[in-house]
Design an enzyme around this catalytic site. Structure first.
Site, PDB file in Angstrom:
ATOM      1  N   ASP A 315       1.302  40.050  28.516  1.00 16.70           N
ATOM      2  CA  ASP A 315       2.224  40.125  29.639  1.00 16.70           C
ATOM      3  C   ASP A 315       3.272  41.208  29.436  1.00 16.70           C
ATOM      4  O   ASP A 315       3.760  41.430  28.323  1.00 16.70           O
ATOM      5  CB  ASP A 315       2.910  38.762  29.798  1.00 16.70           C
ATOM      6  CG  ASP A 315       3.936  38.748  30.910  1.00 16.70           C
ATOM      7  OD1 ASP A 315       3.540  38.962  32.069  1.00 16.70           O
ATOM      8  OD2 ASP A 315       5.130  38.523  30.616  1.00 16.70           O
ATOM      9  N   GLU A 368      -1.126  44.053  30.767  1.00 16.81           N
ATOM     10  CA  GLU A 368      -0.469  44.158  32.059  1.00 16.81           C
ATOM     11  C   GLU A 368       0.571  45.270  31.893  1.00 16.81           C
ATOM     12  O   GLU A 368       1.659  45.041  31.387  1.00 16.81           O
ATOM     13  CB  GLU A 368       0.207  42.845  32.465  1.00 16.81           C
ATOM     14  CG  GLU A 368       0.749  42.920  33.894  1.00 16.81           C
ATOM     15  CD  GLU A 368       2.068  42.202  34.091  1.00 16.81           C
ATOM     16  OE1 GLU A 368       2.477  42.046  35.250  1.00 16.81           O
ATOM     17  OE2 GLU A 368       2.701  41.804  33.100  1.00 16.81           O
TER      18      GLU A 368
END
Length: 649
Positions: A315, A368
């Protein structure tokens, strides 16, 4: 937890009389595998506790095994800053915490950073736990490398476990119940993988798991560690991979967790210009400290080894790479060269990926990452960050912006929908329509389509048709498969009753058939990361609202030609094709079966050797309103494709 007196005011618990010296802990012998020695490790005789608190004046253990009286730990003499002790009779299932006296004399109680299980929120204690499980996914693990190659179909269903489905009274489902339902759903819909939003323990449910306090403990909201193992095991036995959303970019400042663990900044930076994230009101890991790198890399290996996850989606990588991420001038400190690159984070990510792939060459580590940082998914020895794949945030933003435009204006914005081809092969891309695109007032994917109800459903089918024809692996957030009407909210389950309505059910059938074709036809997945697997196909006449895409596989694979009409009027156009002959229309999003108008080509087109825009052949094609049609040469593949794609009809 009880409030009790500091240890100097207590008598030792009875277990202290039986305390044995803890075994020596050697930093080098467990490099990147700290979970083997840190935390609580039970044996038939008791449990050994080990914690890192280098600046503490005193550390002890309090727990159910000693009536929450403090059991002193001893500082190891290896210079590591670790404290350890053995407590006889301490057994799995019992709660505990570390009681720490800081250098300034303050007393704080902390959960174990390496605990394998945590108390059910809002409780904050750690639990001793044994991670034994009898796995039944040997067949999956033995073939994982073949199933997960870059030349294989990867279609990911992103899931938040707390709101995918619930009990009728609103209670959370157990991991085991979720496993059976998820496996059946993914089989029916044709997804190859599930991606779980973070499952590591987090005190605030509304963070969706992105504010982690128990890095080695799956959240107790949905069951025990073994229950989560059963979820992964069940999906594997049904041929479905499982990817874990993993947060190494920041952590919350909850007083029981990592923040100022021994009274000083251990896991974070002391200076808030480096150690505080203003956008998320959280703390930033100090990647320049080897103990922190070991903690995080050990954690990545832990989930892959102990829980058999098939990949990690990392993330918020951009927030790690840039020192000025979400900061105003004066709120950040430049690096030694005056720039905004976080060199410590770069080295950490390279070390992370090198280590993970060395231990698990058949998994995926997916970034990401939302900027133009180069070579994110290129090997470290070539100067890259070493990720296996990267989310294509540029494609997502451009595509959704284009799809939200009124149909009439789309002809003036063709560059938005085509621009992704300019950089489509700079990285190994995943095309994401994720949870972030259906929250905070953005509306659902269905709501964001312009027009009346019929046009919105047709537009969403068209979006998926374009997405599945575009190079790159696929990711869709839960609810998107049947056209969730309202935007996602973590406090309630999806609107599964909508499935019974014609438009929603038709959309689900379309997506299932897209996944079926994607899995069956090598041209749609084998060259996802290679420029020679993709080309634009010209169409005449065309005002920019008819997209033609050619996908190629390896030698001997039948090509696929896809045409997408971005307006609500049918278009009859002449399109370029790579060779003459019959082409079979194997998918049409406007079929009545999916809720469309039934406009199409009666199942086939005839390509003639009339050159068009430099291509050797061409054919006349009817592209339905807001529709996607896909063709492949009639021989030798259509029969097998038809059987796979329409098996559920």
């Amino acid at each position: 937890m009880k409030n009790i007196l500091p240890p100097e005011a207590q008598r030792p618990s009875p277990a202290a009389e039986h305390r044995a010296a803890a075994p020596a802990v050697h930093q080098t012998s467990h490099h990147h595998r700290q979970f083997e020695v840190m935390g609580a490790h039970a044996s038939p005789q008791g449990t050994t506790f080990t914690v890192w608190a280098p600046n503490a004046r005193f550390v002890g253990v309090i727990g159910a095994f000693n009536q929450w009286h403090c059991e002193p730990m001893h500082r190891l003499d290896d210079g590591s800053g670790r404290w350890s002790t053995f407590i006889a009779g301490a057994r799995p299932g019992q709660c505990y915490k570390y009681r720490i006296q800081t250098a300034q004399g303050q007393w704080i109680d902390k959960a174990d950073p390496y605990a394998f299980r945590c108390e059910h929120p809002p409780g904050t204690a750690s639990q001793i736990w044994d991670l034994g499980h009898e796995w039944g996914d040997q067949a999956w693990m033995a073939t994982r490398q073949q199933r997960q190659g870059h030349d294989r179909p990867i279609s990911i269903y992103e899931v938040h476990l707390g709101s995918w489905q619930r009990e009728e009274d609103g209670r959370f489902l157990n991991y085991r119940d979720l496993a059976l339902r998820l496996a059946a759903h993914c089989e029916n819909m044709g997804f190859t993988h599930v991606e779980l939003l973070p499952v590591a323990e987090h005190p605030f449910y509304g963070s969706w798991g992105y504010q982690v306090t128990g890095y080695f403990a799956p959240t107790a909201r949905y069951g025990t560690p073994q229950d989560l193992m059963v979820l992964v095991d069940t999906l594997h036995q049904r041929g479905i991979g499982v990817i874990l959303d993993w947060v190494a970019s920041h952590f919350p400042a909850d007083p029981h967790a990592l923040a100022r663990f021994d009274g000083t900044a251990l896991y974070e930076h002391e200076d808030p210009r480096l150690g505080f994230h203003p956008q998320w009101n959280s703390l930033i890991f100090n990647y320049g400290r080897y103990e922190v790198r070991d903690f995080l890399i050990s954690n990545a290996l832990f989930w892959l080894e102990k829980y058999h996850f098939d990949g990690l989606r990392v993330d918020a990588v951009a927030s790690m790479l840039y020192l000025d991420f979400a900061r105003e001038p004066g709120q950040w400190i430049p690096n030694a060269h005056g720039g905004n690159q976080n060199h410590d984070a770069v080295r950490f990510l390279q070390d992370l990926n090198t280590t993970v792939y060395a231990h698990f060459p058949d998994v995926h580590v997916i970034a990401e990452e939302s900027t133009a940082w180069p070579a994110v998914s290129r090997p470290v020895h070539h100067g890259g960050l070493g990720f296996g794949m990267k989310w294509n945030m540029g494609w997502m933003n451009d595509t959704l912006r284009y799809m939200a435009r009124p149909h009439f204006y789309r002809k003036w914005h063709a560059d938005d929908i085509r621009f992704s081809a300019v950089y489509a092969f700079n990285e190994n891309f995943v095309l994401p329509l994720s949870h972030d695109e259906v929250v905070y007032g953005k509306g659902s994917l269905l709501q964001r389509q312009p027009g009346d109800d019929w046009q919105r459903f047709a537009g969403l089918r068209n979006l998926y048709g374009y997405m599945w024809a575009h190079p790159g692996k696929k990711l869709l957030f839960m609810g998107g498969e049947f056209g969730q009407a309202e935007e996602w909210h973590h406090e309630r389950t999806l609107d599964w009753h909508l499935w019974a309505r014609a438009g929603h059910g038709g959309l689900a059938r379309w997506l299932a058939d897209l996944n079926g074709a994607y899995r069956t036809m090598p041209a749609l997945h084998r060259r996802d990361f290679h420029a020679d697997g993709f080309a634009w196909l010209p169409a005449e006449p065309n005002d920019g609202t008819v997209l033609g895409i050619l996908r190629r596989g390896a030698e001997g694979d039948a090509p696929v030609a896809a045409f997408c009409n971005m307006t609500p009027q049918p278009h009859r156009v002449r399109v370029a094709l790579p060779h003459a002959g019959d082409w079979h229309e194997f998918l049409n999003s406007d079929a009545t079966f999916y809720g469309g108008s039934g406009t199409g080509n009666l199942g086939r087109i005839q390509a003639t050797p009339h050159a068009l825009a430099g291509w050797p052949a061409s054919a006349t094609v009817t592209v339905p309103p807001l529709g996607t049609v896909m063709f492949t040469p009639s021989e030798p593949t259509p029969t097998s494709i038809q059987g796979e794609v329409h098996a559920r009809q």
